[in-house]
Write a protein that holds these residues in place. Structure first.
Motif, PDB file in Angstrom:
ATOM      1  N   SER A 120      20.876   1.464 -37.682  1.00 60.63           N
ATOM      2  CA  SER A 120      19.715   1.487 -38.573  1.00 60.63           C
ATOM      3  C   SER A 120      18.523   0.730 -38.018  1.00 60.63           C
ATOM      4  O   SER A 120      17.393   0.969 -38.433  1.00 60.63           O
ATOM      5  CB  SER A 120      20.089   0.935 -39.952  1.00 60.63           C
ATOM      6  N   THR A 123      15.665   2.921 -36.887  1.00 59.71           N
ATOM      7  CA  THR A 123      14.891   3.698 -37.848  1.00 59.71           C
ATOM      8  C   THR A 123      13.445   3.201 -37.842  1.00 59.71           C
ATOM      9  O   THR A 123      13.186   2.012 -37.975  1.00 59.71           O
ATOM     10  CB  THR A 123      15.485   3.576 -39.260  1.00 59.71           C
ATOM     11  N   GLY A 124      12.526   4.143 -37.631  1.00 59.33           N
ATOM     12  CA  GLY A 124      11.122   3.797 -37.514  1.00 59.33           C
ATOM     13  C   GLY A 124      10.722   3.431 -36.093  1.00 59.33           C
ATOM     14  O   GLY A 124       9.558   3.216 -35.799  1.00 59.33           O
ATOM     15  N   LYS A 125      11.696   3.359 -35.214  1.00 55.29           N
ATOM     16  CA  LYS A 125      11.450   3.025 -33.800  1.00 55.29           C
ATOM     17  C   LYS A 125      12.014   4.123 -32.908  1.00 55.29           C
ATOM     18  O   LYS A 125      12.568   3.857 -31.848  1.00 55.29           O
ATOM     19  CB  LYS A 125      12.091   1.686 -33.459  1.00 55.29           C
ATOM     20  N   ASP A 128      14.681   8.793 -37.161  1.00 54.57           N
ATOM     21  CA  ASP A 128      14.167   9.107 -38.495  1.00 54.57           C
ATOM     22  C   ASP A 128      15.082   8.572 -39.588  1.00 54.57           C
ATOM     23  O   ASP A 128      14.627   8.210 -40.668  1.00 54.57           O
ATOM     24  CB  ASP A 128      14.023  10.622 -38.660  1.00 54.57           C
ATOM     25  N   LEU A 141      18.917   4.213 -43.821  1.00 57.08           N
ATOM     26  CA  LEU A 141      17.476   3.985 -43.881  1.00 57.08           C
ATOM     27  C   LEU A 141      16.806   5.300 -43.530  1.00 57.08           C
ATOM     28  O   LEU A 141      17.324   6.056 -42.707  1.00 57.08           O
ATOM     29  CB  LEU A 141      17.042   2.923 -42.867  1.00 57.08           C
ATOM     30  N   ASP A 143      12.892   7.154 -42.602  1.00 59.60           N
ATOM     31  CA  ASP A 143      11.474   7.033 -42.270  1.00 59.60           C
ATOM     32  C   ASP A 143      10.783   8.338 -42.663  1.00 59.60           C
ATOM     33  O   ASP A 143      10.676   9.271 -41.873  1.00 59.60           O
ATOM     34  CB  ASP A 143      11.307   6.749 -40.779  1.00 59.60           C
ATOM     35  N   GLU A 144      10.351   8.403 -43.916  1.00 58.79           N
ATOM     36  CA  GLU A 144       9.750   9.631 -44.452  1.00 58.79           C
ATOM     37  C   GLU A 144       8.516  10.044 -43.649  1.00 58.79           C
ATOM     38  O   GLU A 144       8.317  11.233 -43.359  1.00 58.79           O
ATOM     39  CB  GLU A 144       9.370   9.444 -45.915  1.00 58.79           C
ATOM     40  N   LYS A 145       7.699   9.085 -43.278  1.00 61.76           N
ATOM     41  CA  LYS A 145       6.458   9.396 -42.551  1.00 61.76           C
ATOM     42  C   LYS A 145       6.762  10.083 -41.222  1.00 61.76           C
ATOM     43  O   LYS A 145       6.131  11.085 -40.870  1.00 61.76           O
ATOM     44  CB  LYS A 145       5.663   8.117 -42.318  1.00 61.76           C
ATOM     45  N   SER A 146       7.732   9.576 -40.503  1.00 62.09           N
ATOM     46  CA  SER A 146       8.118  10.168 -39.222  1.00 62.09           C
ATOM     47  C   SER A 146       8.621  11.601 -39.401  1.00 62.09           C
ATOM     48  O   SER A 146       8.272  12.498 -38.632  1.00 62.09           O
ATOM     49  CB  SER A 146       9.189   9.314 -38.541  1.00 62.09           C
ATOM     50  N   PRO A 164      14.083   3.495 -48.037  1.00 57.75           N
ATOM     51  CA  PRO A 164      12.890   3.707 -47.203  1.00 57.75           C
ATOM     52  C   PRO A 164      12.594   2.494 -46.333  1.00 57.75           C
ATOM     53  O   PRO A 164      12.921   1.364 -46.701  1.00 57.75           O
ATOM     54  CB  PRO A 164      11.786   3.929 -48.234  1.00 57.75           C
ATOM     55  N   ILE A 165      11.956   2.759 -45.193  1.00 57.71           N
ATOM     56  CA  ILE A 165      11.543   1.614 -44.369  1.00 57.71           C
ATOM     57  C   ILE A 165      10.091   1.302 -44.665  1.00 57.71           C
ATOM     58  O   ILE A 165       9.368   2.091 -45.227  1.00 57.71           O
ATOM     59  CB  ILE A 165      11.734   1.863 -42.861  1.00 57.71           C
TER      60      ILE A 165
END
Length: 165
Positions: A120, A123-125, A128, A141, A143-146, A164-165
């Motif tokens: 996890s 996630t964000g790195k 997704d 986790l 990452d909706e934006k990604s 969410p992150i």
């Protein structure tokens, strides 16, 4: 002395057996989650049959293959590295592939490929969605934006289940 060695050996054997069973259960739940992620993500092409690439050694490959065989709509491939990642709709990165997350994302480019990791912290790195254990339960986790930046739409159900992150 001999009896204590036998007892120690039995205890060690049981500990290993129970940890392997726990690992197998965790792999089964991760596979089920990935199968459901495919249902709860809308790809820009509207596709329903997805290809999942499993990168690295993981019990998830066998479990997900079993789900796919019984339920359909999914092909599961063990992939050898980032060069074939673009042929997949979902990539699952086993822990052994953590250091290659950037290479997988470079190979994917701007394609709509969901990247799911066992770790996890990715996630964000580059990932997704990433799994983690919380109070002995498997969680993820997200990452909706990604995901949206890759032209995919996560359902509200998926977003409600994830953290969410």
């Amino acid at each position: 002395m001999k009896q204590s060695k036998i007892i120690f050996g039995l205890v060690l054997f049981l500990a290993i057996a129970l940890s392997n069973k726990s690992y197998a259960q965790e792999s089964k739940f991760k596979a089920l989650f990935i199968y459901k992620f495919a249902e709860y993500i809308e790809w820009p092409s509207g596709k329903r049959n997805v290809t999942v690439g499993i990168a690295g050694k993981s019990g998830v490959s066998k479990e997900l293959s079993n789900f796919a065989a019984s339920k359909g709509n999914m092909t599961v491939l063990d992939i050898s590295g980032p060069s074939v990642a673009g042929k997949c709709d979902i990539i699952f990165l086993a822990n052994s592939e953590d250091s290659k997350v950037d290479a997988y994302n470079s190979a994917i480019g701007s394609r709509s490929v969901l990247v799911v990791s066992e770790n996890s912290s990715l996630t964000g790195k580059g990932s997704d969605i990433g799994f983690f254990l919380e109070s002995g339960k498997l969680r993820f986790l997200i990452d909706e934006k990604s995901i949206r930046n890759k032209q995919m739409t996560p359902s509200s159900k998926l977003l409600a289940l994830g953290k969410p992150i």
